[in-house]
Design a protein around this motif. Structure first.
Motif, PDB file in Angstrom:
ATOM      1  N   GLU A  95       0.832  -1.216   0.000  1.00  0.00           N
ATOM      2  CA  GLU A  95       0.000   0.000   0.000  1.00  0.00           C
ATOM      3  C   GLU A  95       0.862   1.259   0.000  1.00  0.00           C
ATOM      4  OE1 GLU A  95      -3.279   0.183   2.935  1.00  0.00           O
ATOM      5  OE2 GLU A  95      -2.750  -1.883   3.368  1.00  0.00           O
ATOM      6  N   GLN A 135      -6.107  -3.488  -4.300  1.00  0.00           N
ATOM      7  CA  GLN A 135      -6.903  -2.723  -3.342  1.00  0.00           C
ATOM      8  C   GLN A 135      -6.429  -1.265  -3.276  1.00  0.00           C
ATOM      9  OE1 GLN A 135      -6.478  -1.510   0.006  1.00  0.00           O
ATOM     10  NE2 GLN A 135      -8.652  -1.349   0.459  1.00  0.00           N
ATOM     11  N   SER A 136      -5.121  -1.063  -3.400  1.00  0.00           N
ATOM     12  CA  SER A 136      -4.589   0.296  -3.262  1.00  0.00           C
ATOM     13  C   SER A 136      -4.363   0.974  -4.613  1.00  0.00           C
ATOM     14  CB  SER A 136      -3.298   0.277  -2.442  1.00  0.00           C
ATOM     15  OG  SER A 136      -2.291  -0.418  -3.118  1.00  0.00           O
TER      16      SER A 136
ATOM     17  N   GLU B 181     -12.825   3.728   5.029  1.00  0.00           N
ATOM     18  CA  GLU B 181     -12.359   3.198   3.733  1.00  0.00           C
ATOM     19  C   GLU B 181     -12.969   3.954   2.550  1.00  0.00           C
ATOM     20  OE1 GLU B 181     -10.301   0.181   3.284  1.00  0.00           O
ATOM     21  OE2 GLU B 181      -9.894   0.417   5.417  1.00  0.00           O
ATOM     22  N   ARG B 204      -5.471   1.776   3.164  1.00  0.00           N
ATOM     23  CA  ARG B 204      -6.526   1.339   4.063  1.00  0.00           C
ATOM     24  C   ARG B 204      -6.552   2.270   5.270  1.00  0.00           C
ATOM     25  NH1 ARG B 204      -7.839  -4.556   3.894  1.00  0.00           N
ATOM     26  NH2 ARG B 204      -6.770  -5.299   2.047  1.00  0.00           N
TER      27      ARG B 204
END
Lengths: 239, 239
Positions: A95, A135-136, B181, B204
């Motif tokens: 991330e 996700q990032s 988020e 996150r």
């Protein structure tokens, strides 16, 4: 959580296709609907816009774009121990934009990762990195290297040991090696590598890795600036 | 892992006594033996040297010492959501030396912590902070505040929203509020608070909290220096 379309990694940008896990994840967990825009990436900085078609098929809706790699390359080494949480460190370092992650066996590593077991762990860490990158919204996957020992990691240009009381972080030392919970052994400290400090507190191994990744990333991105080492003598081993 | 003796928190430094959990943890998990040196702390910066006596009794072996509180006070607010991991954030922020942790309910918080449930969560978060403080040899426990809403947190001097594209971190804004988020809502962004960026990646919630804690701690400790906001116009809302 910017406005850009969600990123999925595919094997071939010319014929982008979702694997079963990703198709399931997009549909069931993220609730991406048919017709929604996505970005298909190759994990190496190239991507193209797509839409989710019927049956979970990816339909390209634009040309391939390449983004420049950030510079300098940032590497964090993490010593593997029984209590360590390398998955957590890999997720967070991904991330945070770290380019290369080196799982390390140090003198005080208790759980030694060898042979088939090392291979299984590596597969798992790479899966963690892939999921964290999607996700990032990170277009370049970090390289998660095979397990190496400290002399091997120490031979990389810019290598530095994270150690209490070390010099402030710097882009002159972009390979930060984080020791096990018990710290580096006297022999490891005697190898003559420069040392970088990560603050006044005693940090768990995975916290030290995240702190090192945060500080190097912030220096590279120009969000903070370097300070001179308090000794004024330059960096041990590099001056 | 410096050479200093292990830290345990006690209720009264004049008559230091281990509670059952700590006595068990020291003996069974950390394998501290009779006669070993320990530091008994009150969690508010005062401590005295002790030895572990027979039957797990603490025997004072020196006078009470007080350490100065670091300055400025650093605060991180963490929005509570279904997917969030506030325990992880509290553990890491404690290791990183953050002084005050504010659990927040934001507009996009899904899991709302109210009434008895909020109280139970708070007790758990404070236990996490206490354990992390002992583990990281931190003499002052962080304050884990009761759950509050954004207007309440935003009214604190130095409050700033963590938001992509915000200004570089600064010790002028030492209360960094990290959103859920899904990010802050338009209404929350319209409150006119200054904004701080934590880097180019999408983080996150718990990673953003750790990154903010790392950067503020590094600035306070003089390990990195502030840079001017790229706009050159000063901070929105504070200029």
């Amino acid at each position: 959580m910017s406005g850009s379309a969600r990123l999925v990694f595919v094997a071939d940008l010319e014929a982008p296709a979702l694997d079963d896990d990703d198709r399931h994840h997009l549909a069931r967990v993220l609730r991406v609907r048919e017709g929604e825009a996505l970005r298909a990436g190759d994990g190496a900085g190239r991507w193209r816009p797509c839409r989710l078609g019927p049956g979970g098929v990816l339909e390209p809706s634009g040309e391939v774009v390449e983004v420049e790699a950030p510079s300098p390359v940032l590497t964090i080494g993490i010593a593997l121990t029984k209590g360590a949480r390398p998955e957590l460190a890999v997720q967070k370092l991904t991330e945070l934009g770290i380019d290369r992650i080196l799982p390390l066996v140090a003198a005080r590593s208790i759980a030694r990762w060898q042979g088939e077991r090392a291979e299984r762990h590596l597969v798992r860490l790479r899966r963690v990195a892939r999921e964290a990158a999607m996700q990032s919204q990170r277009l370049r996957l970090p390289q998660v290297s095979p397990v190496c020992d400290l002399p091997e990691a120490a031979s990389l240009p810019g290598a530095v040991l994270a150690h209490p009381g070390g010099d402030p972080p710097s882009l002159a030392t972009t390979v930060v090696l984080v020791g096990p919970e018990g710290g580096w052994s006297d022999e490891e400290l005697a190898m003559g590598l420069p040392r970088v400090g990560l603050g006044p507190g005693v940090l768990r191994a995975e916290t030290a890795a995240m702190a090192a990744g945060t500080l190097l990333g912030a220096l590279r991105h120009g969000m903070v600036a370097e300070v001179a080492p308090p000794s004024g003598q330059g960096r041990q081993g590099t001056a």
